[in-house]
Enzyme design. Structure first.
Site, PDB file in Angstrom:
ATOM      1  N   LYS A  25       7.453 108.714  25.008  1.00  0.00           N
ATOM      2  CA  LYS A  25       7.641 109.735  23.959  1.00  0.00           C
ATOM      3  C   LYS A  25       6.495 110.750  23.976  1.00  0.00           C
ATOM      4  CE  LYS A  25       6.320 108.967  19.511  1.00  0.00           C
ATOM      5  NZ  LYS A  25       5.516 110.077  18.947  1.00  0.00           N
ATOM      6  N   ASN A  26       5.264 110.253  23.982  1.00  0.00           N
ATOM      7  CA  ASN A  26       4.130 111.170  23.840  1.00  0.00           C
ATOM      8  C   ASN A  26       3.886 111.996  25.096  1.00  0.00           C
ATOM      9  OD1 ASN A  26       3.821 110.341  21.259  1.00  0.00           O
ATOM     10  ND2 ASN A  26       1.954 109.130  21.590  1.00  0.00           N
ATOM     11  N   ARG A  95       4.437 116.614  14.444  1.00  0.00           N
ATOM     12  CA  ARG A  95       3.199 117.302  14.787  1.00  0.00           C
ATOM     13  C   ARG A  95       3.144 117.716  16.262  1.00  0.00           C
ATOM     14  NH1 ARG A  95      -2.379 117.293  13.207  1.00  0.00           N
ATOM     15  NH2 ARG A  95      -3.737 117.039  14.997  1.00  0.00           N
ATOM     16  N   CYS A 119      -0.054 114.894   6.137  1.00  0.00           N
ATOM     17  CA  CYS A 119       0.376 113.868   7.070  1.00  0.00           C
ATOM     18  C   CYS A 119       0.159 112.501   6.465  1.00  0.00           C
ATOM     19  CB  CYS A 119      -0.420 113.993   8.340  1.00  0.00           C
ATOM     20  SG  CYS A 119      -0.044 112.663   9.438  1.00  0.00           S
ATOM     21  N   ARG A 124      -5.767 114.732  10.052  1.00  0.00           N
ATOM     22  CA  ARG A 124      -5.270 115.256  11.321  1.00  0.00           C
ATOM     23  C   ARG A 124      -5.293 116.775  11.398  1.00  0.00           C
ATOM     24  NH1 ARG A 124      -0.368 111.674  13.394  1.00  0.00           N
ATOM     25  NH2 ARG A 124      -1.238 112.336  15.357  1.00  0.00           N
ATOM     26  N   ASP A 127      -8.307 121.996  13.955  1.00  0.00           N
ATOM     27  CA  ASP A 127      -9.440 122.884  14.185  1.00  0.00           C
ATOM     28  C   ASP A 127      -9.846 122.938  15.664  1.00  0.00           C
ATOM     29  OD1 ASP A 127     -10.014 120.151  13.438  1.00  0.00           O
ATOM     30  OD2 ASP A 127     -12.139 120.626  13.640  1.00  0.00           O
ATOM     31  N   LEU A 128      -9.748 121.814  16.357  1.00  0.00           N
ATOM     32  CA  LEU A 128     -10.177 121.794  17.764  1.00  0.00           C
ATOM     33  C   LEU A 128      -9.193 122.558  18.652  1.00  0.00           C
ATOM     34  CD1 LEU A 128     -11.292 118.052  17.997  1.00  0.00           C
ATOM     35  CD2 LEU A 128     -12.715 120.065  17.577  1.00  0.00           C
ATOM     36  N   ASP A 310      -2.257 103.520  18.027  1.00  0.00           N
ATOM     37  CA  ASP A 310      -0.810 103.344  17.857  1.00  0.00           C
ATOM     38  C   ASP A 310      -0.400 101.868  17.911  1.00  0.00           C
ATOM     39  OD1 ASP A 310      -0.601 106.051  17.675  1.00  0.00           O
ATOM     40  OD2 ASP A 310       0.300 106.364  19.632  1.00  0.00           O
ATOM     41  N   ARG A 402      12.034 107.493  15.676  1.00  0.00           N
ATOM     42  CA  ARG A 402      11.271 108.527  16.354  1.00  0.00           C
ATOM     43  C   ARG A 402      10.748 108.055  17.705  1.00  0.00           C
ATOM     44  NH1 ARG A 402       6.486 110.467  13.328  1.00  0.00           N
ATOM     45  NH2 ARG A 402       6.583 111.803  15.138  1.00  0.00           N
TER      46      ARG A 402
END
Ligand code: UD1
Length: 439
Positions: A25-26, A95, A119, A124, A127-128, A310, A402
């Site tokens: 998924k990721n 996200r 979230c 989370r 900014d980066l 996770d 998901r």
């Protein structure tokens, strides 16, 4: 599939047999975002059928991209991008869709993408992501909850990330593919999904090296250097580990196929320390044998190659019946212990203060009616239900949908007594659909 269904599990059936792990998924979500860098068709294979993949398809379609999926093959064609905006409706659901910011900026030098918003597993920030894209020359403003980015030109730079954020590393990589000159990302995330993204980018004509290490170098190429490709998504290491934990917890004997054992080192080590036996059977298969009572273990979540956040909740479910006291420290997210209340309702003994959970092993868990509060907390409840005496009913399945393809048929194939049934009034009351982005 209805998100208002519930899972009904009769526990205490050892899992036995073979299970094939789906595409990650990721990884697929980011490769879908990256596919819009080129106007040529992209064929992705080993694409899992997950609700997150549908959301990402919708995000791309909204941009004017053609996305079709048949079984595990997806074709993406971003010939004409008619919009450079990803709406709050989409990004707040997931996200990961924030990845289109870097891709749109890279290809079109402009993007308007909603902030992911509140979230359920912590702050989370992004900014980066923003600082990294600004370093490449983008002008960025936050306006009415949207990140509005534009650039006359993007130029490669050295970017040192404060923390090795997966999403920020990926967003910067995508924007840097078509920038002028070399971008060097230091303190980059080292997750295998980053290497999968880099391999994909190189397959479409980009020039990326070092992915999988802490320093990634992206030498910018020209638009006309990019082209179509066919690419197979890597196996899902988090799905694989979830089945490994479930196999161990039910005292089962399961062969996992289509895995990359090297991606699972931290969880293999922890499972062995707990008392399970793990055998590598060839380059893409692992056997997990659970045998008897387990010993408590301490866990600290870390960026890859450390123990993945996770898997913190699924592993906690296993430790609920381990002998002794386990201490689990969650270092990445300040609100990722939502499974604790539900596990305690099933008879676990878990105390939580701040980022630490103390799990005192109990003799057994007992089935109960519980709610999934996010994707991996949901996976933890499935594992707990498989281990528990009696019947467990889990609702709010949209979270689990998901990230776990064909969960019920895969577990049934291993001998679990699990069914997905429509929610009825006699069951627990499902919470309103939590739209907050998780993962
Ligand atoms: C990805 C994974 C998610 C996993 C996480 C950490 C996807 C779709 N999701 O999420 O499953 O749990 O990596 O392995 O790939 N941070 C900031 N500012 C930023 C970005 C991040 O402070 O701009 C912080 C976050 O709040 C968090 C930490 O950095 O505490 C790690 O987040 P990050 O690695 O970015 O996670 P995601 O990419 O969102």
């Amino acid at each position: 599939m209805q998100s208002q269904d519930k899972l009904v599990i009769e526990g205490r059936q050892p899992l036995n047999g073979k299970v094939s792990i789906s595409g990650a998924k990721n990884s697929v979500l980011k490769l879908m975002g990256a596919a819009i860098l080129t106007d040529s068709p992209i064929e992705l294979r080993n694409v899992p059928q997950l609700s997150d993949v549908s959301v990402m398809s919708d995000v791309l379609r909204h941009l004017g991209v053609t996305v079709t999926q048949k079984d595990d093959v997806m074709i993406i064609e971003a010939k004409d991008i008619t919009r450079t905006e990803a709406s709050y409706d989409h990004v707040s659901k997931m996200r990961a869709s924030f990845i289109v910011l870097g891709a749109l900026l890279g290809r079109h030098h402009e993007a308007r993408v909603s902030l992911p918003g509140g979230c359920s597993i912590g702050k989370r920030g992004v900014d980066l992501h923003i600082k990294g894209l600004q370093s490449l020359g983008a002008e960025i403003q936050i306006n009415q909850g949207y990140v509005e980015a534009c650039a006359t030109r993007l130029e490669g730079r050295e970017i040192l990330l404060d923390t090795p954020s997966v999403g920020a590393t990926e967003n910067i990589m995508l924007a840097a593919v078509l920038a002028e000159g070399a971008t060097i990302i230091s303190n980059a995330a080292q997750e295998p999904e980053i290497a999968d993204l880099a391999n994909f980018l190189n397959a479409i004509g980009a020039d990326v090296s070092g992915a999988g290490s802490t320093e990634i170098i992206i030498n910018g190429v020209k638009k006309q250097d990019l082209h179509g490709t066919t690419y197979t998504i890597m196996p899902d290491r988090i799905e694989a580990a979830t089945y490994m934990i479930a196999a161990a917890g039910t005292e089962g004997n399961v062969l996992l196929e289509n895995v990359i054992p090297g991606h699972l080192n931290s969880v293999i080590r922890k499972l062995e320390d707990v008392g399970a036996e793990i055998i590598t059977e060839g380059p893409n298969a692992l056997r997990v044998i659970g045998d008897g009572r387990f010993e408590a273990q301490n866990i600290v979540t870390q960026p890859y190659p450390g123990f993945p956040t996770d898997l913190q909740a699924p592993f906690m479910a296993l430790l609920t019946t381990a002998e002794g006291v386990s201490i689990i420290t969650e270092t990445l997210y300040e609100n990722r212990f939502k499974q604790i209340g539900e596990l305690n309702r099933m008879g676990a003994n878990i105390q939580n203060q701040g980022d630490i959970a103390v799990v005192t092993g109990v003799d057994h868990l007992t089935g109960a009616q519980v709610k999934a509060s996010d994707l991996r907390a949901g996976a933890a409840l499935v594992i707990a239900g498989l281990q528990a005496e009696g019947t467990t009913e889990i609702c709010d399945l949209h979270h689990i949908d998901r990230g776990y393809e064909e969960l019920v048929s895969k577990l049934s194939g291993l001998g679990a007594n699990i069914q997905r049934v429509p929610f009825d009034e006699s069951g627990v009351v499902p919470a309103s659909q939590d739209k907050a982005a998780v993962e």
